[in-house]
Design a protein around this motif. Sequence first.
Motif, PDB file in Angstrom:
ATOM      1  N   GLU A 116       0.945  -1.082   0.042  1.00  0.00           N
ATOM      2  CA  GLU A 116      -0.092   0.158   0.182  1.00  0.00           C
ATOM      3  C   GLU A 116       1.070   1.181  -0.013  1.00  0.00           C
ATOM      4  O   GLU A 116       1.791   1.420   0.405  1.00  0.00           O
ATOM      5  CB  GLU A 116      -1.084  -0.032   1.010  1.00  0.00           C
ATOM      6  N   ARG A 117       0.531   2.044  -1.041  1.00  0.00           N
ATOM      7  CA  ARG A 117       1.266   3.267  -0.744  1.00  0.00           C
ATOM      8  C   ARG A 117       0.872   4.272  -0.106  1.00  0.00           C
ATOM      9  O   ARG A 117      -0.115   4.134  -0.224  1.00  0.00           O
ATOM     10  CB  ARG A 117       1.195   3.831  -2.731  1.00  0.00           C
ATOM     11  N   VAL A 118       1.731   5.518   0.226  1.00  0.00           N
ATOM     12  CA  VAL A 118       1.718   6.395   1.356  1.00  0.00           C
ATOM     13  C   VAL A 118       1.528   7.565   0.338  1.00  0.00           C
ATOM     14  O   VAL A 118       1.845   7.455   0.238  1.00  0.00           O
ATOM     15  CB  VAL A 118       2.075   6.657   2.502  1.00  0.00           C
ATOM     16  N   PHE A 119      -0.007   8.394   0.043  1.00  0.00           N
ATOM     17  CA  PHE A 119      -0.210   9.785  -0.247  1.00  0.00           C
ATOM     18  C   PHE A 119       0.017  11.059   0.831  1.00  0.00           C
ATOM     19  O   PHE A 119      -0.097  11.085   1.807  1.00  0.00           O
ATOM     20  CB  PHE A 119      -2.008   9.918  -1.022  1.00  0.00           C
ATOM     21  N   PHE A 120       0.833  11.727   0.190  1.00  0.00           N
ATOM     22  CA  PHE A 120       0.485  13.269   0.606  1.00  0.00           C
ATOM     23  C   PHE A 120       0.027  14.305  -0.271  1.00  0.00           C
ATOM     24  O   PHE A 120       0.675  14.670  -0.844  1.00  0.00           O
ATOM     25  CB  PHE A 120       1.953  13.748   0.534  1.00  0.00           C
ATOM     26  N   THR A 121      -0.518  14.823   1.000  1.00  0.00           N
ATOM     27  CA  THR A 121      -1.294  16.408   0.254  1.00  0.00           C
ATOM     28  C   THR A 121       0.139  17.269  -0.462  1.00  0.00           C
ATOM     29  O   THR A 121       0.904  17.498  -0.292  1.00  0.00           O
ATOM     30  CB  THR A 121      -1.623  17.046   1.233  1.00  0.00           C
TER      31      THR A 121
END
Length: 400
Positions: free
Chosen positions: A3-8
């Motif tokens: 699972e990838r981590v997303f950043f705003t």
Amino acid sequence: MEERVFFTVSQVNTYIKSIFEADKHLRDIIVKGEISNFKLHTSGHMYMSLKDDAGVLRAVMFKGSAGKLQFTPQNGMKIIAHGRVAVYERDGQYQLYIDGMQPDGVGALHMAYEQLKAKLADEGLFDERHKKPLPKYPKKVGIVTASTGAAVRDVLNILSRRFKCADVLLYPVLVQGEGASAQISEAIHWFNENNAADVLIVGRGGGSIEDLWAFNEEIVARAIFGSEIPIVSAVGHEVDFTIADFVADMRAPTPSAAAELVVPSQIELSERIGTTHSRILFCARQWLQSRRTRIESITDKPIMRNPAIKIDERRVLLDNIQKHFENAAQGLITKKRQQFLLNTSKLDALSPLNVMTRGYAAVKSPNGELVKSAKQLKTGDTLDVVLKDGIAICEVKKVI
């Protein structure tokens, strides 16, 4: 699948900002470059870009720092700027936040001096037509300078020695450092508002360009230009020139020289008065002597020594005129008498009475008309026959 981590976007910008802030080199950096896209915002902030041959760096200088500059940045100007590089989170862009700046290769004060000098020259503040003449004999001399130091002592001593009858008023001010320019301009305004002087000396002793800088401020230049009282600038030494020198009505190379310019020398005035007095006496004596000589030349004439001679001459002349007049009048009378006798003879020759002496008569009708023709008569008419020695009244018996 991992699972990838997303950043705003904001998180990324914040992270990058923290990296920039953690770098000690970026927190305290000096950047050299050429100004482009310069803009002075109404808020007082300055926005620009710094560039060189290979790149461009956006920069901003906030009002607090910009207000301390001694010159005005311009496009194309090469500068050395100090500040920090940080990220502006909202736009995700990094830029240089400048807190200090100076021209590259030319001192900031010199740059500010030349810029203000050019600006005021364009506005006409240096024009000779605005220069006011100094009063010859001022009653009140105002001084705007520091209350201590050799400059003010020299000025006061010279004024006292040269022209004691002038009142001297010192308005003490700071002549260098923060607030000096405001105090100098305030002093000039005070003298004008209170009509407290006929002439002003504004200046200080010598020093470095930093020491003299208050006299290069625009507020001082405009106060001098707006003064109704003539101003002599006396800043520094003979080689020092400030903006105040160009605006002032007259520049003195030193404060001591200014004191000598604004008041005359009592000794010189006394000598001049003495010379003028001697010249007046000499001219008066010359005038009196010329009048005396003229009077003597008149009194030496014979007529003045013996007026009877002139009277006798005029009496003889009057007798001659009278004799000439009598002869002329007698001649005129004789001429008129002869003309009268001639006219009388002519009248006698033409007179009807003269004809009647030869036996002729004039016949008149009762109404006084002269009878010239028998046709005018009829039987029974009564006629007056005028003779030499009388009138005969006759009746016509018959007309033939």
